[in-house]
Structure formats: C-alpha cells, structure tokens
Design an enzyme around this catalytic site. Structure first.
Site, PDB file in Angstrom:
ATOM      1  CB  CYS A 114      -5.717   7.365   1.246  1.00 59.94           C
ATOM      2  SG  CYS A 114      -5.343   7.082   2.812  1.00 59.94           S
ATOM      3  CG  HIS A 251      -7.065  11.453   0.959  1.00 59.10           C
ATOM      4  ND1 HIS A 251      -7.808  10.925   1.843  1.00 59.10           N
ATOM      5  CD2 HIS A 251      -5.874  11.232   1.243  1.00 59.10           C
ATOM      6  CE1 HIS A 251      -6.996  10.525   2.880  1.00 59.10           C
ATOM      7  NE2 HIS A 251      -5.951  10.323   2.581  1.00 59.10           N
ATOM      8  CG  ASN A 281      -5.818   9.923   6.224  1.00 61.71           C
ATOM      9  OD1 ASN A 281      -6.664   9.420   5.630  1.00 61.71           O
ATOM     10  ND2 ASN A 281      -4.468   9.709   5.751  1.00 61.71           N
TER      11      ASN A 281
END
Length: 324
Positions: A114, A251, A281
């Site tokens: 990520c 993020h 996500n």
C-alpha cells in the site's frame, strides 16, 4: 536554479464492475452498516476476468499523458507500483511501456504494497534529480480482487481494483518550499511487523500466489502513529509544519485511519482528499487515484501544498511533500 520533479498530468482508471457492500451480504455474515461503520467503504470496483493490472495501468497512463499534453515518445521512464503483477516477470512497467507504444526509455516495478506509490514517486523524483530521466510516468495499479479470501469477512470487503498515474517532468525552481514539484520525502520499513499484513504464498515458498491475511487492530494502532510521524518528518525537512498543508492525500485504507492521522496532524477533514467510500482500499493505486479524483473535483489546484502518506505490508511506510 534547482531542478524539481513537477506533476504535469494526472489520470486514473476504474473497472466497470461496481460492487456495493450489499454484494457480500449474500455469502458472508456481514452488512452494509457493519462495513461502513468499520471502514467507511460503500462500494469498490473489481476488474473483469480478462482485465489485468497492466491493462488498467495503460489506460491510466494514457489519461495522464493526455492531461499533460504529451505523447508516449516524450516519456523517458515508467515506474509502476504494484503487488499484483500480471506475471511473476516481466515487470508491469515494461507491459505498460509496450502498451503505450514506447520503443525507448526503461521501466521497472516497485513493490511496497500500500506504500508502493510513495516509494515509486520517491524513486521517480530521484531519477529526475540525478538527470537519468526528464519525464517519468509514475503509476499505481492493483488487482487485489485476485488475492482475496472470499470467506474472510474481515479482509475481502475492504479491497478494490484500479489504477492511477501521474506524469513527472523536470522543471527549474528556485530551491525553496515555494517551488512546484516534489519538495521532500521520507521512507521507512520494519520487517518485524510482517505478520500484520501479508499474502500466504509466493514463488519460492509455496509456488502459488496465496491469499491476503491481515491483523486489523494491531495494524490500525501502528498506522496512525507511523503515518503522522512520517508526514511530520517530511515537512520538517523543508522547514514547514502542519499549518502549511493545503491537502492531505492519504492512502485510502480506512476512514478511521484517515481521520485519526488528520486529527493528530491538526488538519481538518475539509482539507483531506477522501475516496475510500467509492474505491475501497486499492493499495498502491489509492494515492494516484485520489490525486486524480481531487483534481477532477476541482479540489487540488496549482500551487497547493500536498502531503501524501501511506503504510502497507512489510511494514513499509512513508510520505512525500509536493507542491502541485
């Protein structure tokens, strides 16, 4: 004069298949209310069966180039952040290069889960500052739907697919924090936290790709502190503090992490770009997706000071401060 890596264009791509939270109520002990209350996610996009990470990256790259008014032949390098490549090798970057019709330059992938886009952006900045490249495509692209355990309600409802891209170009600045472009960066990793977020497979260990595993609560506790710390470190490198920030572009993992980090930084949510409700996500794709959406919405404008920050498996985390 100081050379700066300046954002010249941005673009993104999301698969056509939109999956609402209600989709999971058919097979799991979950609900739309449960998912939203714990993550802020309302829907996400899943790639079609024949749609790959490189396919999405190519479309996002084309849109970023169009935004910059450039052609593929103007690009010196392609850097792709991904943890879900089409193949073990070659890199997704070389597939994007071929898909764009590029016959010059070079490409490589960066894998920091990520945090991948922050790591890729920092590497692209270094290529420009060193004179190795003048124009770099930086892409985050993921098909996390390929590595989900669809029986695990704590993880499979959180992730989505997509791609975002920016074009970085070398431009002259004055060497101050008022310059446009990448101003500072801070990168970190600590392999002791591996078990908090990992995929239980790999070429040399199991011979298959495996499924994503996550320890949500411990990861949450690590995330807010580390994201706040890395953002402050990057800002301090150029003599700025939280008050100078126009936008946090985080993020997009979880709305609670986003809110917790903004609160610790003293930045109101009105100055945070939030897309997690629509995308879930998307790992390394989430920051460039949020950048592109923020520009599309008219939120991010030339001259704005942005802080991007992310944390992912490894653990790996970091931040970049840039002026749009």
């Amino acid at each position: 004069m100081t050379v700066r890596a300046v954002v010249q264009g941005v673009g993104h791509y999301l698969p056509e298949n939109v999956v609402p939270n209600s989709h999971f109520e058919k097979t799991l002990d979950t609900s739309d209310e449960w998912i939203q209350s714990r993550s802020g996610i309302e829907r996400r996009h899943f790639a079609a069966a024949d749609e790959t990470t490189s396919d999405m990256g190519i479309i996002a790259a084309r849109r970023a180039l169009a935004s910059a008014g450039l052609e593929p032949d103007d690009v010196d390098a392609v850097v792709v952040a991904t943890s879900t490549p089409d193949l073990t090798f070659p890199s997704v970057a070389t597939m994007v290069q071929a898909g764009l019709g590029m016959t010059q330059g070079f490409g490589f992938d960066v894998q920091a889960v990520c945090a991948g886009f922050v790591f890729a952006l920092t590497n692209a900045n270094a290529l420009i500052l060193s004179g190795q490249a003048k124009t770099v495509l930086v892409i985050g692209a993921e098909t996390f739907s390929r590595i989900m355990d669809w029986t695990d309600r704590s993880t499979c409802v959180l992730f989505g697919d997509g791609a975002g891209a920016i074009v970085l170009g070398a431009e002259n600045g004055k060497g101050t924090a008022d310059d446009r472009g990448v101003l500072s960066a801070d990168l970190n990793s600590d392999g002791r936290f591996r078990d908090m977020l990992f995929v239980d497979g790999g070429v040399s260990s199991t011979g298959h790709s495996g499924k994503l595993r996550m320890q949500g609560n411990p990861l949450f506790r690590q995330a807010v502190d580390k994201l706040t710390s890395t953002a402050h470190t990057a800002l301090s490198k150029i003599g700025l503090d939280d008050d100078a920030v126009d936008w946090i572009v985080p993020h997009q993992a979880n709305i609670r992490i986003i809110r917790g980090t903004a609160k610790k930084m003293g930045v109101p949510m009105e100055r945070v770009i939030v897309t997690v409700q629509d995308h879930g996500n998307t790992s390394a794709a989430s920051i460039p997706l949020a950048l592109s959406v923020g520009v599309e919405r008219g939120q991010i404008r030339q001259g704005d000071l942005l802080v991007t920050e992310a944390i992912g498996g490894g653990l790996a985390w970091g931040s970049v401060v840039l002026r749009w």
